[in-house]
Write a protein that holds these residues in place. Structure first.
Motif, short mmCIF file in Angstrom:
data_model
loop_
_atom_site.label_atom_id
_atom_site.label_comp_id
_atom_site.label_asym_id
_atom_site.label_seq_id
_atom_site.Cartn_x
_atom_site.Cartn_y
_atom_site.Cartn_z
N ILE A 1 -7.41 -1.23 -6.39
CA ILE A 1 -6.39 -0.49 -6.28
C ILE A 1 -7.22 0.11 -5.26
CG2 ILE A 1 -4.14 -1.69 -7.23
CD1 ILE A 1 -5.82 1.76 -7.90
N SER B 1 0.49 6.32 -3.16
CA SER B 1 -0.83 6.30 -2.69
C SER B 1 -0.88 6.98 -3.28
CB SER B 1 0.18 7.13 -0.90
OG SER B 1 0.10 7.96 -1.54
N GLY C 1 2.80 -0.65 -2.52
CA GLY C 1 3.01 0.39 -1.83
C GLY C 1 3.49 1.48 -1.58
N ARG D 1 -2.70 7.52 1.81
CA ARG D 1 -3.84 8.21 1.18
C ARG D 1 -4.12 9.56 1.71
NH1 ARG D 1 -9.24 4.56 0.15
NH2 ARG D 1 -8.93 6.60 -1.44
N ASP E 1 -9.19 0.81 -3.12
CA ASP E 1 -9.05 1.26 -1.37
C ASP E 1 -7.45 1.33 -0.41
OD1 ASP E 1 -8.06 -1.35 -1.78
OD2 ASP E 1 -8.95 -2.62 0.02
N ARG E 2 -6.64 1.36 -1.88
CA ARG E 2 -5.07 1.27 -1.49
C ARG E 2 -4.73 2.52 -1.81
NH1 ARG E 2 -2.16 -3.89 -3.13
NH2 ARG E 2 -0.14 -3.42 -1.64
N ALA E 3 -5.20 3.17 -2.75
CA ALA E 3 -4.36 4.66 -2.57
C ALA E 3 -5.91 5.44 -3.67
CB ALA E 3 -3.62 3.99 -4.24
N ILE F 1 0.76 0.56 -6.99
CA ILE F 1 0.05 0.88 -6.07
C ILE F 1 0.11 -0.68 -5.42
CG2 ILE F 1 -2.52 0.78 -5.33
CD1 ILE F 1 -1.99 3.54 -8.20
N ARG F 2 0.34 -1.18 -6.05
CA ARG F 2 0.39 -3.18 -5.61
C ARG F 2 1.02 -3.10 -4.61
NH1 ARG F 2 -0.89 -4.42 -10.86
NH2 ARG F 2 -3.36 -4.63 -10.89
#
Length: 286
Positions: free
Chosen positions: A59, A38, A35, A281, A61-63, A32-33
């Motif tokens: 994480i 997701s 990218g 996402r 806000d990223r996945a 996830i970090r």
């Protein structure tokens, strides 16, 4: 870029089984970090879940972080005298037989589903972004009703549901484990109809089903999984690092390491560029 593929097209790449073991969870977080993944579904029945959950905040806000409902093989969280009299959930075969024969106790199923949602919220401080099921059990008769009730009563409009249904023509054209993919999709038809009536947001394409034998390498599988995406495509994966905790509870080990290495590598990034796609996402799918 394949003909008809839009540049930078988003799709959900969902890593299953966060919480199954520290090694699996650590691998998913790293992807996830980077990218490369997701979304991830969390198994909250595992004893290590409370210790592993806080790391998800970094994480969030990223996945998408979801509830991976677990109704097979692992400890139950609710008291289930019929389904799990010894405190352990049944094997998949027995659960499927009971569900297809409509012999599950709906009150017990609802209690376990609610208990797992409570465990997710207690450890993360928030509701899940989505709901799916370990071994796709969330779409079985009697179980799917409890899941849909969860959306109606507790999850509201912000959550989405992972569907395993897609047209048979898409499964046949992809040519990966057609029988297994067809059975999983067929079992999801009832869930698809009821989710549509309830207005629950869902993916319209489900990829990632295969036999985990390793006979086909990750590169060949993902080449097919990324081909011809739908409007809201989702690819399921099972990356992670093998540790003693994983070996004690699950037979899927070496494949997780292989898939982690593939997803973390430059060859996967090159494949994404070639297909004009990127992990995203669910809300980015439109």
């Amino acid at each position: 870029m394949p003909q008809g593929t839009s540049p930078d097209r988003p799709f959900v790449l969902c890593a299953d089984d966060y919480g199954l073991s520290p090694g699996v969870s650590r691998g998913i977080l790293m992807l996830i970090r980077m990218g490369r993944v997701s979304a991830t579904g969390c198994m909250v029945t595992m004893p290590q879940w409370p210790a592993l959950a806080p790391a998800l905040a970094e994480i969030a806000d990223r996945a998408d972080v979801g509830l991976h409902l677990t109704l097979t093989d692992q400890p139950s969280l609710a008291r289930l005298p019929r389904l799990a009299p010894d405190g352990r959930l049944p094997p998949l075969g027995r659960l499927m037989a009971l569900a297809l024969a409509r012999r599950l106790d709906p009150a017990e199923v609802a209690a376990e589903v609610a208990a797992q949602l409570d465990a997710f919220v207690a450890a993360t401080g928030r509701l899940p972004d989505f709901v799916d099921g370990h071994q796709h059990v969330h779409q079985l008769p009697q179980i799917r009703g409890a899941v849909l009730d969860l959306f109606r009563d507790r999850l509201g409009e912000g959550a989405w549901l992972r569907l395993c249904f897609e047209p048979a023509t898409a499964i046949w054209a992809r040519g990966v484990d057609r029988l297994r993919a067809g059975v999983i999709s067929g079992l999801g038809w009832g869930m698809a109809r009821r989710a549509a009536r309830a207005g629950i947001p869902v993916n319209d394409s489900f990829r990632g089903v295969h036999d985990f034998s390793g006979r086909q390498p990750c590169e060949a599988l993902f080449e097919r999984f990324l081909a011809g995406p739908g409007r809201r495509p989702l690819v399921m994966c099972h990356p992670g690092h093998v540790d003693d905790a994983l070996r004690a509870v699950d037979s899927l080990t070496d494949w997780r390491e292989a898939e982690y290495a593939w997803l973390a590598g430059e060859a996967f990034q090159a494949m994404l560029s070639r297909h004009g796609m990127r992990p995203a996402r669910f809300r980015e799918l439109g």
